[in-house]
Write a protein that holds these residues in place. Structure first.
Motif, PDB file in Angstrom:
ATOM      1  N   ALA A 116      84.044 104.279 -31.291  1.00 28.65           N
ATOM      2  CA  ALA A 116      85.217 104.019 -30.393  1.00 28.65           C
ATOM      3  C   ALA A 116      85.986 105.300 -29.777  1.00 28.65           C
ATOM      4  CB  ALA A 116      86.329 103.271 -31.307  1.00 28.65           C
ATOM      5  N   ALA A 117      86.089 106.241 -30.527  1.00 33.13           N
ATOM      6  CA  ALA A 117      86.481 107.753 -30.087  1.00 33.13           C
ATOM      7  C   ALA A 117      85.471 108.079 -28.748  1.00 33.13           C
ATOM      8  CB  ALA A 117      86.478 108.663 -30.882  1.00 33.13           C
ATOM      9  N   ARG A 118      84.281 108.060 -28.930  1.00 32.13           N
ATOM     10  CA  ARG A 118      83.284 108.347 -27.967  1.00 32.13           C
ATOM     11  C   ARG A 118      83.451 107.723 -26.613  1.00 32.13           C
ATOM     12  NH1 ARG A 118      77.241 108.345 -29.528  1.00 32.13           N
ATOM     13  NH2 ARG A 118      77.496 106.321 -30.288  1.00 32.13           N
ATOM     14  N   ILE A 121      86.714 108.850 -24.777  1.00 31.08           N
ATOM     15  CA  ILE A 121      86.339 110.031 -24.117  1.00 31.08           C
ATOM     16  C   ILE A 121      85.763 110.183 -23.101  1.00 31.08           C
ATOM     17  CG2 ILE A 121      85.293 112.347 -24.818  1.00 31.08           C
ATOM     18  CD1 ILE A 121      86.864 112.513 -27.571  1.00 31.08           C
ATOM     19  N   LEU A 122      84.416 109.170 -23.100  1.00 34.23           N
ATOM     20  CA  LEU A 122      83.671 109.058 -21.872  1.00 34.23           C
ATOM     21  C   LEU A 122      84.458 108.457 -20.852  1.00 34.23           C
ATOM     22  CD1 LEU A 122      80.719 109.159 -20.994  1.00 34.23           C
ATOM     23  CD2 LEU A 122      80.336 106.967 -21.740  1.00 34.23           C
ATOM     24  N   THR A 123      85.442 107.676 -21.113  1.00 35.40           N
ATOM     25  CA  THR A 123      86.050 106.889 -20.191  1.00 35.40           C
ATOM     26  C   THR A 123      87.125 107.756 -19.510  1.00 35.40           C
ATOM     27  OG1 THR A 123      85.916 104.532 -21.174  1.00 35.40           O
ATOM     28  CG2 THR A 123      87.669 104.645 -19.275  1.00 35.40           C
ATOM     29  N   LEU A 128      89.028 111.683 -15.155  1.00 36.45           N
ATOM     30  CA  LEU A 128      89.297 113.259 -14.700  1.00 36.45           C
ATOM     31  C   LEU A 128      88.393 113.583 -13.554  1.00 36.45           C
ATOM     32  CD1 LEU A 128      89.239 115.059 -18.325  1.00 36.45           C
ATOM     33  CD2 LEU A 128      91.349 114.528 -17.009  1.00 36.45           C
ATOM     34  N   LEU A 129      87.161 113.016 -13.813  1.00 35.19           N
ATOM     35  CA  LEU A 129      86.420 113.590 -12.617  1.00 35.19           C
ATOM     36  C   LEU A 129      86.894 112.469 -11.248  1.00 35.19           C
ATOM     37  CD1 LEU A 129      82.691 112.957 -14.195  1.00 35.19           C
ATOM     38  CD2 LEU A 129      83.910 115.053 -13.397  1.00 35.19           C
ATOM     39  N   LYS A 154      97.806 104.577 -21.315  1.00 38.15           N
ATOM     40  CA  LYS A 154      98.683 103.514 -22.335  1.00 38.15           C
ATOM     41  C   LYS A 154      97.644 102.666 -22.871  1.00 38.15           C
ATOM     42  CE  LYS A 154     102.655 102.933 -19.221  1.00 38.15           C
ATOM     43  NZ  LYS A 154     103.413 102.041 -18.151  1.00 38.15           N
ATOM     44  N   LYS A 155      96.484 102.195 -22.477  1.00 37.37           N
ATOM     45  CA  LYS A 155      95.409 101.483 -23.048  1.00 37.37           C
ATOM     46  C   LYS A 155      94.953 102.451 -24.195  1.00 37.37           C
ATOM     47  CE  LYS A 155      90.968  99.453 -22.348  1.00 37.37           C
ATOM     48  NZ  LYS A 155      89.820  99.386 -21.528  1.00 37.37           N
ATOM     49  N   ILE A 156      94.777 103.768 -24.147  1.00 37.34           N
ATOM     50  CA  ILE A 156      94.296 104.442 -25.281  1.00 37.34           C
ATOM     51  C   ILE A 156      95.165 104.491 -26.350  1.00 37.34           C
ATOM     52  CG2 ILE A 156      94.067 106.745 -25.872  1.00 37.34           C
ATOM     53  CD1 ILE A 156      92.752 107.672 -23.610  1.00 37.34           C
TER      54      ILE A 156
END
Length: 282
Positions: A116-118, A121-123, A128-129, A154-156
């Protein structure tokens, strides 16, 4: 004719030490020099996985005591936790069936948290890009990207709250406690946001960003993510701050993603080790 190995006579070590000392005295009769004979004791061999386990455990305790919430500290801790689980399955200790089953259940929750953390962070890196791309274009698309970024933030917050609740149910060894503490710190890092409203602040920021202008140095506040939130929501003309903050955070999140990949592989190996134990006991 030489005697067989079974009839060899044992001669104690002190005999040779005494003989060696007499030879030295004969070589230096005028001085009667007595040179001490030093016995060499080789250090006991330490099993490499055990040494790695202790080193990683010590590093994790050190990082935990610093209570730092920046991405670099989290990355180092994740790599140490990966090494901890990697060396743990290499120790090849036999566990009771009940303990192996419990550890297997714990590892499943940790794997879910890691995955889930991966994904989060990927999203996050994608957002950021997108922000970097909109910043280069200097168009009104920046307003859209900032809004989308804060919707995702907020979703995070909602997702990490559920993950933290799941981790609270885990109990077990010292290794499990360290893993839970680290994942909780990671989720807190990802979910911490400012309390300012998005709409008015993004509009003010974009209107000044499109007009161009200089920047000022960014203050270091709590974590890189929290700092970026403040910069994006500030009223000033801060395109340089935004550019710098995005570049740093994109690089740091890439490091976190790599560390989580390493931890995920180590947890999978640890589960295989536990399953092998249960297969042997069955």
């Amino acid at each position: 004719m030489f005697p067989s190995h079974a009839s060899l006579i044992y001669i104690p070590n002190f005999f040779f030490l005494s003989l060696q000392q007499n030879q030295i005295n004969m070589a230096f009769p005028e001085t009667h020099l007595h040179m001490p004979i030093r016995s060499i004791s080789l250090p006991s061999r330490i099993h490499p996985p055990s040494a790695k386990f202790q080193a990683a455990l010590s590093q994790l305790h050190t990082c935990q005591n610093t209570s730092s919430s920046d991405s670099q500290s989290l990355q180092i801790s994740l790599l140490n936790l990966s090494e901890l689980y990697h060396s743990l399955h290499q120790l090849n200790h036999s566990l009771p069936t009940a303990q192996a089953e419990h550890s297997l259940d714990v590892s499943a929750t940790l794997l879910d948290s890691c995955d889930a953390a991966r994904n989060l962070i990927l999203t996050l890196r994608e957002h950021l890009l997108n922000l970097q791309s909109a910043l280069r274009r200097k168009g009104r698309s920046m307003e859209v990207q900032i809004k989308e970024y804060f919707v995702f933030r907020k979703k995070i917050k909602k997702e990490t709250s559920k993950l933290i609740l799941g981790l609270k149910k885990l109990d077990g060894s010292e290794t499990t406690a360290l893993a839970v503490s680290l994942f909780r710190s990671l989720f807190m890092f990802l979910s911490t946001t400012t309390s300012m409203k998005t709409n008015t602040c993004t509009l003010r920021f974009v209107s000044k960003l499109i007009g161009g202008g200089g920047g000022r140095s960014s203050p270091s506040i709590m974590s890189e993510l929290h700092n970026l939130d403040l910069v994006l929501r500030s009223d000033g003309d801060n395109s340089k701050e935004v550019k710098k903050g995005l570049e740093i955070l994109e690089e740091r999140t890439e490091g976190l993603e790599a560390a989580l990949d390493s931890l995920f592989k180590s947890l999978v190996q640890y589960r295989v080790y536990l399953l092998n134990i249960l297969t042997t006991h069955s």
